[in-house]
Design a protein around this motif. Structure first.
Motif, PDB file in Angstrom:
ATOM      1  N   VAL A 151       0.836  -1.209   0.000  1.00  0.00           N
ATOM      2  CA  VAL A 151       0.000   0.000   0.000  1.00  0.00           C
ATOM      3  C   VAL A 151       0.865   1.251   0.000  1.00  0.00           C
ATOM      4  CG1 VAL A 151      -1.610   1.366   1.407  1.00  0.00           C
ATOM      5  CG2 VAL A 151      -2.031  -1.071   1.049  1.00  0.00           C
ATOM      6  N   LEU A 152       1.883   1.280   0.837  1.00  0.00           N
ATOM      7  CA  LEU A 152       2.758   2.449   0.917  1.00  0.00           C
ATOM      8  C   LEU A 152       3.503   2.673  -0.397  1.00  0.00           C
ATOM      9  CD1 LEU A 152       4.146   1.898   4.513  1.00  0.00           C
ATOM     10  CD2 LEU A 152       2.705   3.788   3.783  1.00  0.00           C
ATOM     11  N   GLN A 153       3.945   1.583  -1.019  1.00  0.00           N
ATOM     12  CA  GLN A 153       4.643   1.720  -2.302  1.00  0.00           C
ATOM     13  C   GLN A 153       3.706   2.248  -3.380  1.00  0.00           C
ATOM     14  OE1 GLN A 153       6.163  -2.230  -2.887  1.00  0.00           O
ATOM     15  NE2 GLN A 153       7.845  -1.978  -1.435  1.00  0.00           N
ATOM     16  N   ALA A 154       2.459   1.757  -3.399  1.00  0.00           N
ATOM     17  CA  ALA A 154       1.497   2.222  -4.398  1.00  0.00           C
ATOM     18  C   ALA A 154       1.100   3.670  -4.142  1.00  0.00           C
ATOM     19  CB  ALA A 154       0.263   1.319  -4.397  1.00  0.00           C
ATOM     20  N   ALA A 155       0.878   4.018  -2.876  1.00  0.00           N
ATOM     21  CA  ALA A 155       0.481   5.388  -2.536  1.00  0.00           C
ATOM     22  C   ALA A 155       1.583   6.384  -2.857  1.00  0.00           C
ATOM     23  CB  ALA A 155       0.113   5.469  -1.052  1.00  0.00           C
ATOM     24  N   ALA A 156       2.828   5.931  -2.845  1.00  0.00           N
ATOM     25  CA  ALA A 156       3.950   6.831  -3.129  1.00  0.00           C
ATOM     26  C   ALA A 156       3.911   7.375  -4.549  1.00  0.00           C
ATOM     27  CB  ALA A 156       5.273   6.102  -2.882  1.00  0.00           C
ATOM     28  N   SER A 157       3.199   6.685  -5.460  1.00  0.00           N
ATOM     29  CA  SER A 157       3.151   7.154  -6.851  1.00  0.00           C
ATOM     30  C   SER A 157       2.503   8.528  -6.954  1.00  0.00           C
ATOM     31  CB  SER A 157       2.389   6.151  -7.719  1.00  0.00           C
ATOM     32  OG  SER A 157       1.041   6.020  -7.277  1.00  0.00           O
ATOM     33  N   ASN A 158       1.575   8.844  -6.041  1.00  0.00           N
ATOM     34  CA  ASN A 158       0.945  10.169  -5.998  1.00  0.00           C
ATOM     35  C   ASN A 158       1.269  10.924  -4.713  1.00  0.00           C
ATOM     36  OD1 ASN A 158      -0.583  10.098  -8.514  1.00  0.00           O
ATOM     37  ND2 ASN A 158      -1.833   8.512  -7.527  1.00  0.00           N
ATOM     38  N   LEU A 159       2.228  10.391  -3.939  1.00  0.00           N
ATOM     39  CA  LEU A 159       2.569  10.967  -2.635  1.00  0.00           C
ATOM     40  C   LEU A 159       1.337  11.082  -1.743  1.00  0.00           C
ATOM     41  CD1 LEU A 159       5.125  13.763  -3.651  1.00  0.00           C
ATOM     42  CD2 LEU A 159       5.589  11.420  -2.902  1.00  0.00           C
ATOM     43  N   THR A 160       0.452  10.101  -1.835  1.00  0.00           N
ATOM     44  CA  THR A 160      -0.764  10.097  -1.023  1.00  0.00           C
ATOM     45  C   THR A 160      -0.424   9.693   0.407  1.00  0.00           C
ATOM     46  OG1 THR A 160      -2.015   9.404  -2.984  1.00  0.00           O
ATOM     47  CG2 THR A 160      -3.097   9.167  -0.846  1.00  0.00           C
ATOM     48  N   PRO A 161      -0.820  10.499   1.397  1.00  0.00           N
ATOM     49  CA  PRO A 161      -0.532  10.129   2.783  1.00  0.00           C
ATOM     50  C   PRO A 161      -1.355   8.916   3.212  1.00  0.00           C
ATOM     51  CG  PRO A 161      -1.896  12.100   2.705  1.00  0.00           C
ATOM     52  CD  PRO A 161      -1.499  11.793   1.288  1.00  0.00           C
ATOM     53  N   VAL A 162      -0.756   8.110   4.080  1.00  0.00           N
ATOM     54  CA  VAL A 162      -1.370   6.861   4.522  1.00  0.00           C
ATOM     55  C   VAL A 162      -1.341   6.796   6.039  1.00  0.00           C
ATOM     56  CG1 VAL A 162      -1.233   4.329   4.470  1.00  0.00           C
ATOM     57  CG2 VAL A 162      -0.660   5.649   2.421  1.00  0.00           C
ATOM     58  N   VAL A 163      -2.461   6.361   6.627  1.00  0.00           N
ATOM     59  CA  VAL A 163      -2.506   5.959   8.030  1.00  0.00           C
ATOM     60  C   VAL A 163      -2.609   4.442   8.042  1.00  0.00           C
ATOM     61  CG1 VAL A 163      -3.802   6.057  10.193  1.00  0.00           C
ATOM     62  CG2 VAL A 163      -3.621   8.094   8.763  1.00  0.00           C
ATOM     63  N   ALA A 164      -1.851   3.786   8.900  1.00  0.00           N
ATOM     64  CA  ALA A 164      -1.831   2.322   8.900  1.00  0.00           C
ATOM     65  C   ALA A 164      -1.969   1.781  10.313  1.00  0.00           C
ATOM     66  CB  ALA A 164      -0.532   1.813   8.271  1.00  0.00           C
ATOM     67  N   GLU A 165      -3.012   0.962  10.514  1.00  0.00           N
ATOM     68  CA  GLU A 165      -3.122   0.194  11.757  1.00  0.00           C
ATOM     69  C   GLU A 165      -2.849  -1.250  11.399  1.00  0.00           C
ATOM     70  OE1 GLU A 165      -5.770  -2.231  14.318  1.00  0.00           O
ATOM     71  OE2 GLU A 165      -6.899  -0.362  14.071  1.00  0.00           O
ATOM     72  N   LEU A 166      -1.767  -1.799  11.972  1.00  0.00           N
ATOM     73  CA  LEU A 166      -1.254  -3.087  11.512  1.00  0.00           C
ATOM     74  C   LEU A 166      -1.355  -4.130  12.619  1.00  0.00           C
ATOM     75  CD1 LEU A 166       1.764  -1.632   9.524  1.00  0.00           C
ATOM     76  CD2 LEU A 166      -0.590  -2.008   8.758  1.00  0.00           C
ATOM     77  N   GLY A 167      -0.558  -5.155  12.511  1.00  0.00           N
ATOM     78  CA  GLY A 167      -0.698  -6.309  13.388  1.00  0.00           C
ATOM     79  C   GLY A 167      -0.061  -6.121  14.743  1.00  0.00           C
ATOM     80  N   GLY A 168      -0.046  -7.196  15.491  1.00  0.00           N
ATOM     81  CA  GLY A 168       0.527  -7.146  16.822  1.00  0.00           C
ATOM     82  C   GLY A 168       0.967  -8.511  17.308  1.00  0.00           C
ATOM     83  N   LYS A 169       1.803  -8.499  18.311  1.00  0.00           N
ATOM     84  CA  LYS A 169       2.197  -9.707  19.040  1.00  0.00           C
ATOM     85  C   LYS A 169       2.155  -9.323  20.517  1.00  0.00           C
ATOM     86  CE  LYS A 169       3.475 -14.030  18.685  1.00  0.00           C
ATOM     87  NZ  LYS A 169       2.608 -15.038  18.049  1.00  0.00           N
ATOM     88  N   SER A 170       0.955  -8.946  20.947  1.00  0.00           N
ATOM     89  CA  SER A 170       0.792  -8.248  22.226  1.00  0.00           C
ATOM     90  C   SER A 170       1.076  -9.147  23.416  1.00  0.00           C
ATOM     91  CB  SER A 170      -0.627  -7.680  22.328  1.00  0.00           C
ATOM     92  OG  SER A 170      -0.876  -6.775  21.279  1.00  0.00           O
TER      93      SER A 170
END
Length: 503
Positions: free
Chosen positions: A253-272
């Motif tokens: 997602v970050l690599q694709a969004a970089a094509s237009n410099l689109t900002p990204v918020v990401a909530e990802l995984g965990g090993k809590s």
């Protein structure tokens, strides 16, 4: 229960009913259902039975283009309304969602076979909508003095316009609440991409947005796989992306969004880590750790407490209580209110999780205390895996370091508080941490040293719209919930009005 969901899906039955060809679940774009797209239909499988449950239209690039164009038209209509009108429409949406909680909960079960006893994210959606509706007519800007001038200096916060929200299969309604609600409150329109594995509740939510009187196209719901997701992230008309999911997909997602410099918020995984001190209420800690660990959503949650750290002198006593809770959990039909443990999402997921268990046994990462097998008998056709617990696990092992995303947890010993903090933080993730102790000073001290976006003390991950939620390290960046979550969907503008010299 007993009502019918969008597209003709039968709600309230003990098993999911296959759909007929005239019951295709279409995309929701510009207020219209679209059943014919550039891609073949996806056959949705009900994980509890392994049988087809629905036919779902998938969005490709042409459908994403249409959704983004529709969203921009709706954004202009939305921001032309007065703030009190927008506030009232969001409150009305919360009321409409509240009137359909049973239906949405049942659709959640149909989506990924989460037991109906855990399908309460519809209520969370209502709470987020009601909370963020209150921000619409509140001041979001400010004015400041300017050095050496009597000019008027305004700091305003504008919506981005159109934002893309990408939800995982295991929490689409929660993401709708935590992301779509603040996005709309901030003045944006949304293109919402639920996973093709669990699109049904999301599509019904889109219909409820129309029923509540929101402009057509303000919330477009476009179930899609990787092709549609890539088109959404790369679209030049999408001004910001909020992604919830796994780290590998986030990198794409970050690599694709970089094509237009689109900002990204990401909530990802965990090993809590869930840290159990010797002075904790062991019965309560065992119950909470079992449900936060292998039982809730069959461990298929970014908030899963998959590493349970137990102080040496109560290790045996805790493990005995913990296993008693885990092994007595009711397993079966997810529509049965007594059931607390359901299947994993797919056959591929089941094979992946069992491979992880087999690898841990071969590597002697710990002692297999219970579980580790696929459930047979009446549940054999579904994707059921026994709740699985390893004891005396090495925190440096692959089992303790890699997110399993299934009903597999590791129990790990620690000595003192410093040892507990060291072990808990020794991970590349940092979404949640849990602490069980009766000592208030210890609770504060340990919580402040834990590298996690949320620390829950003597409770489970009870997400509320007032609290910012997000990760440290490889668990992501940005926040949902609270004022911080609203700010993610606003951009800052400075306006300076020259006033000349004071007369």
């Amino acid at each position: 229960m007993g009502s019918r969901g969008g597209g003709g899906l039968v709600i309230g039955a003990s098993v999911a009913q296959p759909v007929t060809p005239d019951q295709v679940h279409g995309l929701l774009v510009g207020g219209d259902r679209i059943t014919a797209s550039s891609l073949p239909h996806h056959t949705h499988i009900f994980p509890a039975t392994g049988r087809p449950n629905a036919a779902v239209t998938l969005a490709g690039k042409p459908e994403i283009d249409l959704a983004v164009a529709s969203a921009w038209d709706a954004h202009r209509e939305w921001t032309a309304l007065t703030v009190d009108r927008r506030r009232d429409l969001l409150i009305n949406l919360a009321d409409v969602v509240g009137a359909h909680l049973d239906e949405l909960a049942a659709l959640n079960v149909h989506d990924y076979a989460v037991p109906v006893s855990f399908a309460g994210t519809a209520l969370l959606l209502e709470r987020f909508l009601r909370h963020f509706a209150g921000y619409v007519d509140k001041p979001l800007g400010s004015s400041t003095p300017v050095d050496g001038s009597f000019d008027i200096n305004l700091v305003e916060r504008d919506p981005y316009g159109v934002v893309g929200v990408i939800a995982p299969w295991n929490g689409a309604l929660a993401v709708a609440g935590s992301c779509i609600a603040p996005a709309l409150a901030a003045g944006n329109a949304v293109v919402f991409k639920p996973s093709e594995l669990a699109p049904l509740a999301s599509l019904r939510f889109g219909e409820l947005c129309l029923q509540a009187g929101l402009p057509r196209g303000l919330v477009n719901v476009v179930p899609a796989g990787p092709e549609g997701g890539d088109a959404l992230v790369r679209h030049p008309g999408v001004r910001k992306i909020h992604f919830t999911g796994g780290g590998d997909t986030a990198r794409r997602v970050l690599q694709a969004a970089a094509s237009n410099l689109t900002p990204v918020v990401a909530e990802l995984g965990g090993k809590s880590a869930s840290v159990i001190f010797a002075d904790a209420d062991l019965d309560a800690a065992a119950m909470l750790s079992a449900h936060q660990g292998p039982l809730m959503q069959s461990g298929q949650s970014c908030a899963c407490a998959s590493r349970i750290l137990v102080q040496d002198r109560v290790y045996d006593a805790f493990v005995e209580k913990f296993l008693a809770v885990v092994t007595s959990a009711e397993i079966g039909d997810p529509f049965d209110p007594a059931v607390v443990f359901g299947p994993v999402v797919s056959d591929a997921a089941a094979h992946r999780i069992l491979s992880t268990v087999d690898a841990a046994v071969r590597a002697r990462a710990g002692s297999l205390l219970t579980g580790g097998r696929r459930i047979s008998g009446d549940l054999a056709a579904g994707y059921y895996i026994e709740p699985t617990v390893f004891g005396d696990v090495d925190n440096t092992s692959e089992l303790a370091r890699t997110e399993t995303f299934g009903p597999v947890v590791s129990v790990i010993r620690f000595g003192d508080a410093a040892d507990a903090v060291r072990l808990a933080n020794d991970t590349s993730y940092g979404l949640n941490a849990f602490v069980h102790t009766r000592d208030l000073n210890r609770a504060h001290s340990v919580a402040r040293r834990l590298e996690a976006g949320s620390v829950w003390i003597n409770t489970f991950s009870d997400i509320a719209p007032q609290g910012p939620y997000g990760g440290y390290k490889q668990s992501g960046f940005g926040r949902t919930g609270g004022a911080e979550g609203l700010q993610e969907f606003l951009q800052v503008k400075n306006i300076r009005i020259g006033m000349g010299a004071r007369s």
